[in-house]
Scaffold this motif. Structure first.
Motif, PDB file in Angstrom:
ATOM      1  N   GLU A  15       5.092   2.067  18.922  1.00  0.00           N
ATOM      2  CA  GLU A  15       6.541   1.969  18.106  1.00  0.00           C
ATOM      3  C   GLU A  15       6.938   0.874  17.417  1.00  0.00           C
ATOM      4  OE1 GLU A  15       9.709   3.515  16.987  1.00  0.00           O
ATOM      5  OE2 GLU A  15       8.666   4.676  18.009  1.00  0.00           O
ATOM      6  N   VAL A  16       6.276  -0.466  18.089  1.00  0.00           N
ATOM      7  CA  VAL A  16       6.654  -1.682  17.382  1.00  0.00           C
ATOM      8  C   VAL A  16       5.885  -1.835  16.130  1.00  0.00           C
ATOM      9  CG1 VAL A  16       6.355  -4.119  17.648  1.00  0.00           C
ATOM     10  CG2 VAL A  16       7.650  -2.666  19.537  1.00  0.00           C
ATOM     11  N   SER A  17       4.485  -1.157  16.229  1.00  0.00           N
ATOM     12  CA  SER A  17       3.578  -1.313  15.253  1.00  0.00           C
ATOM     13  C   SER A  17       4.091  -0.271  13.989  1.00  0.00           C
ATOM     14  CB  SER A  17       2.180  -0.763  15.657  1.00  0.00           C
ATOM     15  OG  SER A  17       1.451  -0.784  14.556  1.00  0.00           O
ATOM     16  N   GLY A  18       4.716   0.698  14.389  1.00  0.00           N
ATOM     17  CA  GLY A  18       5.148   1.571  13.280  1.00  0.00           C
ATOM     18  C   GLY A  18       6.308   1.019  12.648  1.00  0.00           C
ATOM     19  N   LEU A  19       7.340   0.237  13.339  1.00  0.00           N
ATOM     20  CA  LEU A  19       8.461  -0.233  12.640  1.00  0.00           C
ATOM     21  C   LEU A  19       8.026  -1.587  11.872  1.00  0.00           C
ATOM     22  CD1 LEU A  19      11.034  -0.324  15.764  1.00  0.00           C
ATOM     23  CD2 LEU A  19      10.819   1.125  13.657  1.00  0.00           C
ATOM     24  N   ILE A  20       6.856  -2.212  12.193  1.00  0.00           N
ATOM     25  CA  ILE A  20       6.297  -3.261  11.618  1.00  0.00           C
ATOM     26  C   ILE A  20       5.820  -2.757   9.769  1.00  0.00           C
ATOM     27  CG2 ILE A  20       4.292  -5.018  10.887  1.00  0.00           C
ATOM     28  CD1 ILE A  20       4.863  -5.452  14.290  1.00  0.00           C
ATOM     29  N   PHE A  21       5.089  -1.470  10.189  1.00  0.00           N
ATOM     30  CA  PHE A  21       4.680  -0.906   8.869  1.00  0.00           C
ATOM     31  C   PHE A  21       6.148  -0.420   8.299  1.00  0.00           C
ATOM     32  CE2 PHE A  21       0.276   0.072  10.781  1.00  0.00           C
ATOM     33  CZ  PHE A  21      -0.326  -0.658   9.564  1.00  0.00           C
ATOM     34  N   LEU A  22       7.185   0.215   8.618  1.00  0.00           N
ATOM     35  CA  LEU A  22       8.278   0.565   8.183  1.00  0.00           C
ATOM     36  C   LEU A  22       8.933  -0.741   7.358  1.00  0.00           C
ATOM     37  CD1 LEU A  22      10.122   2.818   7.812  1.00  0.00           C
ATOM     38  CD2 LEU A  22      11.350   2.550   9.812  1.00  0.00           C
ATOM     39  N   ARG A  23       9.094  -1.766   8.013  1.00  0.00           N
ATOM     40  CA  ARG A  23       9.514  -2.905   7.284  1.00  0.00           C
ATOM     41  C   ARG A  23       8.675  -3.152   6.054  1.00  0.00           C
ATOM     42  NH1 ARG A  23       9.548  -8.734   7.772  1.00  0.00           N
ATOM     43  NH2 ARG A  23      11.309  -9.522   7.342  1.00  0.00           N
ATOM     44  N   SER A  24       7.539  -3.347   6.218  1.00  0.00           N
ATOM     45  CA  SER A  24       6.613  -3.577   5.108  1.00  0.00           C
ATOM     46  C   SER A  24       6.618  -2.510   4.060  1.00  0.00           C
ATOM     47  CB  SER A  24       5.055  -3.829   5.610  1.00  0.00           C
ATOM     48  OG  SER A  24       4.332  -4.042   4.558  1.00  0.00           O
ATOM     49  N   SER A  25       6.530  -1.260   4.324  1.00  0.00           N
ATOM     50  CA  SER A  25       6.600  -0.292   3.273  1.00  0.00           C
ATOM     51  C   SER A  25       7.792  -0.139   2.556  1.00  0.00           C
ATOM     52  CB  SER A  25       5.968   0.938   3.664  1.00  0.00           C
ATOM     53  OG  SER A  25       7.102   1.604   4.752  1.00  0.00           O
ATOM     54  N   ILE A  68      -3.469   2.274  -8.811  1.00  0.00           N
ATOM     55  CA  ILE A  68      -3.665   3.317  -8.059  1.00  0.00           C
ATOM     56  C   ILE A  68      -3.807   2.897  -6.310  1.00  0.00           C
ATOM     57  CG2 ILE A  68      -5.500   4.998  -7.053  1.00  0.00           C
ATOM     58  CD1 ILE A  68      -6.280   5.006 -10.025  1.00  0.00           C
ATOM     59  N   PHE A  69      -4.397   1.684  -6.313  1.00  0.00           N
ATOM     60  CA  PHE A  69      -4.443   1.013  -4.988  1.00  0.00           C
ATOM     61  C   PHE A  69      -3.304   0.624  -4.414  1.00  0.00           C
ATOM     62  CE2 PHE A  69      -8.854   1.118  -5.843  1.00  0.00           C
ATOM     63  CZ  PHE A  69      -9.475   1.215  -4.601  1.00  0.00           C
ATOM     64  N   GLY A  70      -2.363   0.023  -5.158  1.00  0.00           N
ATOM     65  CA  GLY A  70      -0.782  -0.422  -4.946  1.00  0.00           C
ATOM     66  C   GLY A  70       0.074   1.066  -4.376  1.00  0.00           C
ATOM     67  N   GLN A  71      -0.188   1.884  -5.015  1.00  0.00           N
ATOM     68  CA  GLN A  71       0.383   3.305  -4.650  1.00  0.00           C
ATOM     69  C   GLN A  71       0.135   3.708  -3.462  1.00  0.00           C
ATOM     70  OE1 GLN A  71       3.233   4.950  -5.976  1.00  0.00           O
ATOM     71  NE2 GLN A  71       3.117   3.350  -7.700  1.00  0.00           N
ATOM     72  N   LEU A  72      -1.517   3.808  -3.367  1.00  0.00           N
ATOM     73  CA  LEU A  72      -2.129   4.165  -1.889  1.00  0.00           C
ATOM     74  C   LEU A  72      -1.583   3.373  -0.824  1.00  0.00           C
ATOM     75  CD1 LEU A  72      -5.629   5.206  -3.195  1.00  0.00           C
ATOM     76  CD2 LEU A  72      -3.944   6.687  -2.225  1.00  0.00           C
ATOM     77  N   THR A  73      -1.513   2.032  -1.083  1.00  0.00           N
ATOM     78  CA  THR A  73      -0.898   1.269  -0.044  1.00  0.00           C
ATOM     79  C   THR A  73       0.457   1.381   0.379  1.00  0.00           C
ATOM     80  OG1 THR A  73      -2.822  -0.362  -0.668  1.00  0.00           O
ATOM     81  CG2 THR A  73      -0.843  -1.200   0.666  1.00  0.00           C
ATOM     82  N   MET A  74       1.314   1.468  -0.690  1.00  0.00           N
ATOM     83  CA  MET A  74       2.665   1.512  -0.438  1.00  0.00           C
ATOM     84  C   MET A  74       2.930   2.873   0.598  1.00  0.00           C
ATOM     85  SD  MET A  74       5.628   1.000  -3.239  1.00  0.00           S
ATOM     86  CE  MET A  74       5.067   2.506  -4.285  1.00  0.00           C
ATOM     87  N   TRP A  75       2.442   3.800  -0.049  1.00  0.00           N
ATOM     88  CA  TRP A  75       2.703   5.245   0.619  1.00  0.00           C
ATOM     89  C   TRP A  75       1.752   5.390   1.673  1.00  0.00           C
ATOM     90  CZ3 TRP A  75       6.880   7.237  -0.866  1.00  0.00           C
ATOM     91  CH2 TRP A  75       7.337   7.246  -1.976  1.00  0.00           C
ATOM     92  N   GLY A  76       0.705   4.839   2.074  1.00  0.00           N
ATOM     93  CA  GLY A  76      -0.016   4.955   3.194  1.00  0.00           C
ATOM     94  C   GLY A  76       0.693   4.090   4.363  1.00  0.00           C
ATOM     95  N   LEU A  78       4.153   3.949   4.451  1.00  0.00           N
ATOM     96  CA  LEU A  78       5.095   4.669   4.881  1.00  0.00           C
ATOM     97  C   LEU A  78       4.741   5.625   5.620  1.00  0.00           C
ATOM     98  CD1 LEU A  78       8.313   5.109   4.590  1.00  0.00           C
ATOM     99  CD2 LEU A  78       7.686   6.411   2.427  1.00  0.00           C
ATOM    100  N   PHE A  79       3.481   6.492   5.359  1.00  0.00           N
ATOM    101  CA  PHE A  79       3.149   7.349   6.199  1.00  0.00           C
ATOM    102  C   PHE A  79       2.713   7.024   7.643  1.00  0.00           C
ATOM    103  CE2 PHE A  79      -0.486   9.489   8.392  1.00  0.00           C
ATOM    104  CZ  PHE A  79      -0.079  10.869   8.441  1.00  0.00           C
ATOM    105  N   ALA A  80       2.200   5.974   7.686  1.00  0.00           N
ATOM    106  CA  ALA A  80       1.900   5.201   8.953  1.00  0.00           C
ATOM    107  C   ALA A  80       2.951   5.068   9.968  1.00  0.00           C
ATOM    108  CB  ALA A  80       0.968   3.778   8.894  1.00  0.00           C
ATOM    109  N   ALA A  81       3.991   4.476   8.832  1.00  0.00           N
ATOM    110  CA  ALA A  81       5.210   3.893   9.810  1.00  0.00           C
ATOM    111  C   ALA A  81       6.140   5.122  10.260  1.00  0.00           C
ATOM    112  CB  ALA A  81       6.156   3.226   8.778  1.00  0.00           C
ATOM    113  N   LEU A  82       6.219   6.123   9.459  1.00  0.00           N
ATOM    114  CA  LEU A  82       6.956   7.262   9.959  1.00  0.00           C
ATOM    115  C   LEU A  82       6.174   8.254  11.296  1.00  0.00           C
ATOM    116  CD1 LEU A  82       8.297   8.511   6.507  1.00  0.00           C
ATOM    117  CD2 LEU A  82       9.564   7.470   8.215  1.00  0.00           C
TER     118      LEU A  82
END
Length: 154
Positions: A15-25, A68-76, A78-82
Motif C-alpha cells: 500500500e505504501v509503495s502504491g501511495l508513493i507511485f500515486l504521489r509521483s504520477s 511516447i516514453f513520457g506518456q508511458l511512464t506517467m500513465w504506467g 498511475l496504473f501501478a499506483a491505483l
C-alpha cells in the motif's frame, strides 16, 4: 495468527509503495511539464551512466521518442499506483478471496517493478537516495509479487 499478521504487513508495505507511485504520477499529470522536459532529463542521465546498454538505449530509442516514453511512464505510474492501492486495501479489509483483485495486484507489482528497474538503471548512479529508494521499492514489490502469486495458487 502470525501468518495472518505477516500478510497484513506485506499488504501494508505494498500500500505504501502504491501511495508513493500515486504521489509521483499525480505530480507528473498535474504539473504539465514532465513529458516536455523528459528528453532533457534523459540526456543528463546519459552523460555518466555506468551501463553501456542503458546509454545506448537512451540515446537511440528513448531520447528520440521521449514524448511516447513520457506518456508511458506517467500513465504506467498511475496504473501501478491505483492497482497497488486498490488491491492492497481490498485484501487488507475484505476477507473474501477475489481472483480479479489478485490479478490486479500482480499486474501492478509487475508494472511497478519494471518502472523501478528502468529508473534505477537510468539514474540510480546519480545519488545514494535515488539508488536506495528504487532498490527498496523493487524489493518490496518483489516480496508482494511472491505473496500475490501464492494467493493465486491457493
Amino acid at each position: 495468527m502470525t501468518k495472518n499478521l505477516s500478510n497484513k504487513y506485506i499488504l501494508f508495505i505494498i500500500e505504501v509503495s502504491g501511495l508513493i507511485f500515486l504521489r509521483s504520477s499525480w505530480g507528473k499529470l498535474t504539473g504539465g511539464v514532465f513529458v516536455n522536459t523528459l528528453g532533457t532529463t534523459l540526456g543528463k542521465f546519459v552523460v555518466k551512466n555506468p551501463y553501456p546498454f542503458v546509454t545506448n538505449f537512451l540515446n537511440n530509442i528513448a531520447i528520440p521518442n521521449y514524448v511516447i516514453f513520457g506518456q508511458l511512464t506517467m500513465w504506467g505510474e498511475l496504473f501501478a499506483a491505483l492497482s497497488l492501492t486498490i488491491s492492497a486495501l481490498y485484501l487488507l479489509f475484505c476477507s473474501k478471496p477475489n481472483q480479479l483483485i489478485n490479478l490486479l495486484l500482480i499486474a501492478g507489482l509487475f508494472v511497478g517493478m519494471f518502472l523501478n528497474v528502468v529508473f534505477w538503471l537510468a539514474s540510480g548512479w546519480t545519488s545514494p537516495s535515488t539508488d536506495g529508494l528504487n532498490l527498496l521499492m523493487f524489493l518490496v514489490q518483489l516480496t508482494g509479487l511472491v505473496y500475490g502469486l501464492r494467493l493465486l495458487k491457493n
